[in-house]
Write an enzyme that holds these catalytic residues in place. Structure first.
Site, short mmCIF file in Angstrom:
data_model
loop_
_atom_site.label_atom_id
_atom_site.label_comp_id
_atom_site.label_asym_id
_atom_site.label_seq_id
_atom_site.Cartn_x
_atom_site.Cartn_y
_atom_site.Cartn_z
N HIS A 1 3.08 -7.82 -0.56
CA HIS A 1 3.67 -7.49 0.75
C HIS A 1 4.11 -8.75 1.48
O HIS A 1 4.02 -8.83 2.70
CB HIS A 1 2.65 -6.76 1.62
N GLU B 1 5.22 3.49 -2.60
CA GLU B 1 4.17 2.87 -3.42
C GLU B 1 3.58 3.83 -4.44
O GLU B 1 2.85 3.40 -5.34
CB GLU B 1 3.04 2.34 -2.51
N HIS C 1 3.09 7.16 3.95
CA HIS C 1 3.05 6.37 5.19
C HIS C 1 4.39 5.69 5.43
O HIS C 1 5.15 5.44 4.50
CB HIS C 1 1.91 5.35 5.22
FE LIG Z 1 0.96 -1.36 0.71
#
Ligand SMILES: [Fe+2]
Lengths: 120, 285
Positions: B59, B244, B197
């Site tokens: 990230h 993801e 998310h």
């Molecule tokens: Fe993540």
């Protein structure tokens, strides 16, 4: 058949696909935010923000977005949320604070919305 | 010969790392989440895997947009964790398994997966949080006795991301590579991240319980039906960062066709995320 590129597909409301176009647009902004992995750089930003923005070659659009502290503007300027989170971290803001700001809610409202998502 | 004993998928939300540091295990917000992990730890204790292949995404700690490999694999004796900028305390280094790493890289490239090999690789929360959840005593254990790890990093930062089908096939190739490694090793494959998310944009806070539950169910024995999804489908249905889920599919590909589901959990919310946990045992075991 390969899937068409996301940019050739119907857009998803409230969502920016961070593709090559956005990655080029936001490069200096994201590069500056990437530097915030190091504490010395976070301190340098706090010490003299304008000089720090200059050092990374931010465009006027980037600079105005950063100075406004407005995450949606930073995203429109090519910022990627993973790097922007490091800028937000300098101000002690979490992803929930950032989520609240982007959705125009209070942090409490934003948290309640997340809890509600588990109820249906 | 080495063999894959099973697979685990777990969310890797940074807030979990903070909650572990602060030992918030009994806190009402955290308890339903942490209480889902002991059955997985019990299984790990019983099976005693030697190596964990951890499929995760960086990230913005190790990789920046200057060079963004689609698939990269660590090939080092040790991996450092580091400051990510927003306050998660860095953990002691993780132990590697470089012989198996190079075997994976050689096998995958021979199978036409173009892998970036990394002899230095900082691992971020996407890698570290799952290890802390699954091996909570690691930091108190001497390095030689800790679980050995191999980071397999998939780009989920900058589109184009590899498709769900490609990630599933990568997992299958990892499975074949492990099976052809001559040393007697028990390997567990960990897929991290997800479930739905979204952190960015006016749609921040988007969670899709129905879609997540469908994925959690189908990944067990109908994973094929998920590999026809596009990245665009995943972003739309699971949120910008819910993409993801490709990391979960890579884990699933590494297991044999037949698996036994031993444990699963789904909990909303942890931070901005629907947290998912799944333990699959390779049926051949
Ligand atoms: Fe993540």
């Amino acid at each position: 058949m390969p899937h068409p590129a996301p940019t050739e597909q119907p857009s998803i409301p409230g969502t920016t696909i961070f593709d090559g176009r956005m990655a080029m647009k936001g490069y200096p902004l994201n590069k500056m935010c990437f530097s915030f992995n190091e504490k010395a750089n976070r301190d340098a930003f706090l010490h003299d923000e304008d000089a720090y923005l200059e050092k990374y070659g931010l465009t006027e659009e980037h600079k105005e977005a950063v100075r406004s502290r407005n995450v949606l503007r930073m995203i429109a300027a090519g910022g990627n949320i993973y790097y922007l989170a490091k800028l937000a971290g300098i101000f002690g803001l979490t992803v929930q604070d950032v989520g609240a700001q982007q959705t125009g809610m209070s942090v409490e409202e934003f948290k309640a919305k997340l809890v509600d998502a588990g109820r249906n | 010969m080495a063999r894959i004993v099973g697979g685990i998928t777990t969310s890797h939300i940074p807030a979990i790392g903070n909650a572990i540091t602060k030992e918030l295990f009994e806190d009402p917000y955290w308890k339903p989440f942490f209480d889902s992990y002991p059955p997985v730890r019990d299984w790990l204790n019983e099976v005693q895997p030697d190596v964990a292949i951890v499929i995760y995404n960086d990230h913005g700690l190790n990789f920046f947009l200057d060079k963004m490999p689609t698939f990269s694999i660590g090939a080092a004796p040790r991996y450092e964790n580091a400051d990510e900028g927003w306050g998660l305390k860095p953990l002691p280094p993780f132990q590697g398994a470089p012989d198996l790493s190079w075997h994976l890289i050689e096998s995958l490239v021979a199978e036409e997966f173009d892998i970036t090999s990394c002899q230095e690789m900082l691992v971020d929360h996407g890698f570290a949080v799952p290890i802390s959840l699954l091996w909570p005593d690691r930091v108190k254990t001497e390095p030689a006795k800790q679980i050995k790890t191999i980071p397999v990093c998939i780009n989920t930062v900058q589109h184009p991301l590899p498709s769900p089908k490609r990630c599933y096939k990568l997992g299958q190739a990892i499975g074949r590579a492990v099976a052809s490694f001559p040393e007697d090793l028990k390997v567990v494959v960990v897929g991290t991240g997800g479930l739905s998310h979204q952190l960015d944009g006016e749609r921040a806070g988007f969670i899709n319980k129905e879609f997540d539950l469908m994925c959690l169910e189908r990944i067990v024995d109908q994973a094929d039906s998920l590999t026809d999804l596009s990245i665009h489908d995943l972003v739309r249905e699971a949120g910008a960062q819910g993409a993801e889920f490709i990391l979960w599919l890579a884990m699933r590909g590494a297991l044999d066709g037949k698996v036994r589901k031993l444990h699963s959990n789904y909990h909303i919310p942890i931070s901005n995320t629907a947290a998912g946990l799944l333990l699959l045992e390779n049926a051949g075991l």
